[in-house]
Design a protein around this motif. Structure first.
Motif, PDB file in Angstrom:
ATOM      1  N   CYS B  66       0.819  -1.221   0.000  1.00 46.03           N
ATOM      2  CA  CYS B  66       0.000   0.000   0.000  1.00 46.03           C
ATOM      3  C   CYS B  66       0.854   1.273   0.000  1.00 46.03           C
ATOM      4  CB  CYS B  66      -0.943   0.049   1.205  1.00 46.03           C
ATOM      5  SG  CYS B  66      -2.036  -1.345   1.303  1.00 46.03           S
ATOM      6  N   THR B  69       0.883   3.294  -5.727  1.00 45.78           N
ATOM      7  CA  THR B  69      -0.412   3.075  -6.383  1.00 45.78           C
ATOM      8  C   THR B  69      -0.165   2.627  -7.813  1.00 45.78           C
ATOM      9  OG1 THR B  69      -0.392   5.461  -6.113  1.00 45.78           O
ATOM     10  CG2 THR B  69      -2.355   4.317  -5.389  1.00 45.78           C
ATOM     11  N   TYR B  75      -6.341  -3.826  -6.861  1.00 48.44           N
ATOM     12  CA  TYR B  75      -5.677  -4.519  -5.761  1.00 48.44           C
ATOM     13  C   TYR B  75      -6.641  -4.583  -4.585  1.00 48.44           C
ATOM     14  CZ  TYR B  75      -2.628  -5.118  -1.660  1.00 48.44           C
ATOM     15  OH  TYR B  75      -2.089  -5.537  -0.486  1.00 48.44           O
ATOM     16  N   THR B  76      -6.876  -5.805  -4.095  1.00 47.86           N
ATOM     17  CA  THR B  76      -7.764  -5.997  -2.953  1.00 47.86           C
ATOM     18  C   THR B  76      -6.964  -6.633  -1.822  1.00 47.86           C
ATOM     19  OG1 THR B  76      -9.444  -6.480  -4.603  1.00 47.86           O
ATOM     20  CG2 THR B  76     -10.045  -6.832  -2.293  1.00 47.86           C
ATOM     21  N   LEU B  77      -7.018  -6.015  -0.627  1.00 48.09           N
ATOM     22  CA  LEU B  77      -6.310  -6.544   0.540  1.00 48.09           C
ATOM     23  C   LEU B  77      -7.351  -6.845   1.607  1.00 48.09           C
ATOM     24  CD1 LEU B  77      -3.714  -7.110   2.222  1.00 48.09           C
ATOM     25  CD2 LEU B  77      -3.703  -4.685   2.819  1.00 48.09           C
ATOM     26  N   VAL B  82      -7.961  -1.640  -2.193  1.00 46.57           N
ATOM     27  CA  VAL B  82      -6.933  -0.646  -1.862  1.00 46.57           C
ATOM     28  C   VAL B  82      -6.862   0.443  -2.920  1.00 46.57           C
ATOM     29  CG1 VAL B  82      -4.472  -0.307  -1.438  1.00 46.57           C
ATOM     30  CG2 VAL B  82      -5.611  -2.356  -0.571  1.00 46.57           C
ATOM     31  N   THR B  83      -7.012   0.064  -4.179  1.00 48.54           N
ATOM     32  CA  THR B  83      -6.888   1.037  -5.266  1.00 48.54           C
ATOM     33  C   THR B  83      -7.974   2.110  -5.197  1.00 48.54           C
ATOM     34  OG1 THR B  83      -7.768  -0.827  -6.529  1.00 48.54           O
ATOM     35  CG2 THR B  83      -5.534  -0.132  -7.026  1.00 48.54           C
ATOM     36  N   ARG B  90      -4.839   4.050   3.440  1.00 45.67           N
ATOM     37  CA  ARG B  90      -3.706   3.190   3.110  1.00 45.67           C
ATOM     38  C   ARG B  90      -2.652   3.267   4.211  1.00 45.67           C
ATOM     39  NH1 ARG B  90      -1.524   5.125  -1.703  1.00 45.67           N
ATOM     40  NH2 ARG B  90      -3.192   6.642  -2.018  1.00 45.67           N
ATOM     41  N   LEU B  93      -3.701   0.973   6.890  1.00 47.48           N
ATOM     42  CA  LEU B  93      -3.420  -0.425   6.538  1.00 47.48           C
ATOM     43  C   LEU B  93      -1.947  -0.746   6.803  1.00 47.48           C
ATOM     44  CD1 LEU B  93      -5.440  -0.990   3.227  1.00 47.48           C
ATOM     45  CD2 LEU B  93      -5.811  -2.087   5.448  1.00 47.48           C
ATOM     46  N   ARG B  94      -1.067   0.195   6.424  1.00 45.50           N
ATOM     47  CA  ARG B  94       0.365  -0.024   6.664  1.00 45.50           C
ATOM     48  C   ARG B  94       0.642  -0.102   8.166  1.00 45.50           C
ATOM     49  NH1 ARG B  94       0.875   4.025   2.532  1.00 45.50           N
ATOM     50  NH2 ARG B  94       1.482   5.653   4.005  1.00 45.50           N
TER      51      ARG B  94
END
Ligand SMILES: Nc1ncnc2c1ncn2[C@@H]1O[C@H](COP(=O)(O)OP(=O)(O)OP(=O)(O)O)[C@@H](O)[C@H]1O
Ligand SMILES: [Mg+2]
Lengths: 399, 242
Positions: B66, B69, B75-77, B82-83, B90, B93-94
């Motif tokens: 993440c 870009t 992109y799926t997390l 995520v995109t 993001r 998430l990190r």
């Protein structure tokens, strides 16, 4: 998070103490100027108020010249003018004539140069100035011009130290006179001169043996109970204009000052000075803020990689923003604190030297703290936003 | 989606890359780092990425982490697209989901090893005492007890790399991304680290995506994905877990 941001900011800044100090110098100077000014201003105002209280409230100073300096073609006062005022003006309780000059006083092998004031009847009463040792001259002594004198505290100490001067014979120029009393201490006048540096003699003696003329340099008038100084000034002005034959279209050829007016003049002067120096302080705070902004921008550039790393491990833009804002605020607050300490130190010393009371205004200190924090926020904003807007990938690639 | 990149049966997909491409620059100077990547990593998987230098492995890791870009693709997390997320989401998430061991370590030079490891916990808002204890434990796990007070400049390359690993695992992330985590270590140390990662994967179920040049290290992974010129060339089952 906030506590940590503070700690980290302090650490980041103490890594480069000289640079941090130079950065905040503008804020230091700005804050120091404001605080020193306000502290000294308060001290000076308090001192002036004390002196005005000491001078006697509701006292008019009437001098035959228009301004303070020697006016052109001054028509002098006479002893008669004072008597006339006391007799004719309902608003005046006492009107005492006086004249003054500087002379050397010699006692034994000691000597000092001081102000010699020739005083007419009622002078001490009008000025509410008691004799604390010995006695006042009697009306008889005043009328006949007896060779007696009163010492102010400064003169008494200079010539006799701890000994009592009462009964001693001293020389004023060629005249010898006996000390009959010592005046209470008055302190400094509103204009900074020592009012206790004085020797008083009967006006008649003064005219005959010291001045060689019979001029009255000023009249001290005590306002009668129940009247305001404004009313007294109006009446005295009216009477003196008639007596001195001032045409209706001419301006006064004398000057009436009351103790309040001196206070007002002083307050106006202080206010103007305060405004002026506050402007200087404001400018230096802005300059200081720009200094902080400049260094913070440099710091953001230098620490691009650090910002990238922080973003990569989970800092949001707002966290980075907070970090740099806090750093700017810590910088400017540190500057403010240094400024406050410097200012208080300097104004303490100045107050001691000038004989003012040392009065700290906590409100102004709080304001200074607030202002320096605000400088940090305002001028730290741009660099902090620049840091927060960095792209982590780009920042990480920076060398 | 490439057939070869399907997850193992049963497990939920954690990372799903669909047609991801990343082009740096534009016009004549454009560099295509990723040219349409389809990759799915199941929860609890241990995947190794291999491939020649410049084949796009780090770029792919940055996308999964993440940080970067993609120019195109989805992109799926953990079910989150995520995109479609903004920068702050993001970042979170990190902070909470991902641990990242960077190829270039990326330690803060002015902080000690311990402070570097504490940093992600600080952003998680963990209390000082716990932060310190967990950071010390993480440093012990990578064999760096006694080096807590050293700054990166006072540590060898291998030691710095291990501080970076400790920083990535200290938050007990769901997804651990390690870009050549043993690149600067001798063989014995490398095996220690790989055993640590394998243990995290096996006991805590941490999903791991690791880039490596050494086939020996890739053997620890359950699946090896080979990159070439920004594309996935082929896949194979890993030796130990496969
Ligand atoms: N920020 C960037 N700007 C321009 N080109 C980039 C950027 N980042 C990566 N590239 C290019 O993208 C391609 C892939 O780079 P990447 O770092 O992903 O390779 P890698 O597989 O990790 O290589 P290595 O094994 O050497 O680490 C390279 O050609 C590189 O030059
Ligand atoms: Mg790489």
């Amino acid at each position: 998070m906030w506590m940590i941001a503070w700690r980290e900011a302090v650490r980041a800044l103490s890594r480069n103490p000289l640079r941090s100090f130079l950065t905040v110098l503008g804020v230091v100077i700005g804050v120091a100027a404001v605080i020193a000014l306000v502290t000294l201003g308060r001290g000076a105002t308090a001192a002036v108020q004390q002196q005005i209280a000491a001078m006697g409230s509701n006292v008019l100073f009437i001098s035959p010249s228009r301004g303070f300096g020697p006016g052109s073609a001054t028509v002098p006062f006479s002893v008669e003018d004072a008597r006339f005022l006391e007799r004719e003006a309902a608003t005046i309780a006492i009107a005492a004539p006086a004249a003054a000059t500087n002379r050397t006083v010699i006692a034994g092998n000691q000597s000092t140069t001081t102000q010699i004031v020739g005083i007419g009847e009622g002078y001490l009463a009008a000025r509410q100035w008691p004799v604390i040792e010995g006695r006042e001259p009697t009306p008889g002594e005043l009328r006949s011009g007896a060779a007696v004198c009163l010492f102010g505290q400064t003169v008494a100490t200079a010539l006799f130290g701890d000994r009592s001067p009462i009964g001693e014979r001293v020389r004023l120029d060629k005249l010898t006179c006996t000390v009959i009393g010592v005046l209470a201490a008055k302190g400094q006048s509103a204009f900074g001169s020592d009012q206790d540096d004085v020797v008083m003699v009967p006006l008649r003696l003064y005219h005959r043996r010291i001045a060689g003329n019979t001029q009255v340099r000023f009249i001290i008038a005590a306002v009668a109970p129940g009247y305001t100084s404004r009313e007294a000034i109006a009446e005295v002005q009216q009477l003196l204009r008639e007596r001195r034959r001032v045409a209706p279209n001419e301006s006064d050829n004398f000057r009436i000052t009351d103790s309040r007016e001196i206070e007002r003049t002083f307050t106006a002067t202080t206010r103007m000075l305060t405004a002026l120096l506050s402007a200087v302080a404001a400018i230096s705070l802005v300059v200081g803020g720009i200094g902080i902004m400049n260094i913070m921008l440099v710091s953001v550039t230098e620490r691009t990689r650090e910002i990238g790393i922080r973003l990569a491990i989970g800092a949001r833009a707002v966290d980075v923003m907070t970090q740099f804002l806090v750093e700017a605020v810590v910088l400017s607050l540190a500057g403010g604190a240094i400024g406050i300490v410097l200012a208080l130190g300097a104004s303490y010393l100045a107050a001691q030297a000038l004989g003012f009371p040392f009065l700290v205004d906590l409100g102004v200190i709080a304001l200074a703290v607030l202002f320096s924090a605000a400088v940090g926020v305002v001028f730290g904003f741009l660099p902090a936003r620049r840091a927060a807007r960095l792209d982590p990938i780009v920042a990480l690639r920076q060398e | 989606m490439s057939n070869a990149a399907q997850p193992r049966t049963g497990a939920l997909p954690l990372v799903v890359l669909e047609g991801i491409s990343r082009v740096y620059g534009s016009g004549d100077a454009a560099v295509t780092a990723l040219a349409g990547i389809d990759l799915t990593v199941a929860s609890g998987e241990f995947v190794a990425l291999m491939g020649p230098s410049g084949s796009g492995k780090s770029t792919c890791m940055n996308v999964i982490g993440c940080l970067d870009t993609p120019t195109a693709g989805r992109y799926t997390l953990a079910g989150l697209e995520v995109t479609a997320l903004d920068a702050d989401a993001r970042a979170l998430l990190r902070r909470y989901v991902i641990g990242f061991v960077f190829q270039g370590f990326h330690l803060l030079p002015r902080l000690t090893a311990l402070e570097n490891v504490e940093l992600p916990l600080l952003y998680q808002g963990v209390k000082a005492a716990e932060r310190r204890a967990r950071a010390q434990a993480a440093l012990a796990q990578v064999g760096l007890s006694g080096r807590e007070g050293h700054r990166p400049s006072e540590l060898s390359g291998g030691q710095q790399q291990r501080v970076a690993i400790a920083r990535a695992i200290v938050t007990r992330p769901q997804l651990l991304l390690a870009d050549e985590p043993t690149g600067n270590l001798d063989s014995a140390r490398s095996h220690e680290i790989m055993q640590l990662l394998a243990a995290l994967n096996a006991t805590l179920g941490v999903t791991i995506v690791m880039v490596t040049h050494e086939p020996e290290m890739a053997e620890y992974a359950g699946r090896i994905v080979h990159f070439r010129d920004g594309r996935i060339e082929r896949e194979e089952r890993g030796g130990l877990c496969g």
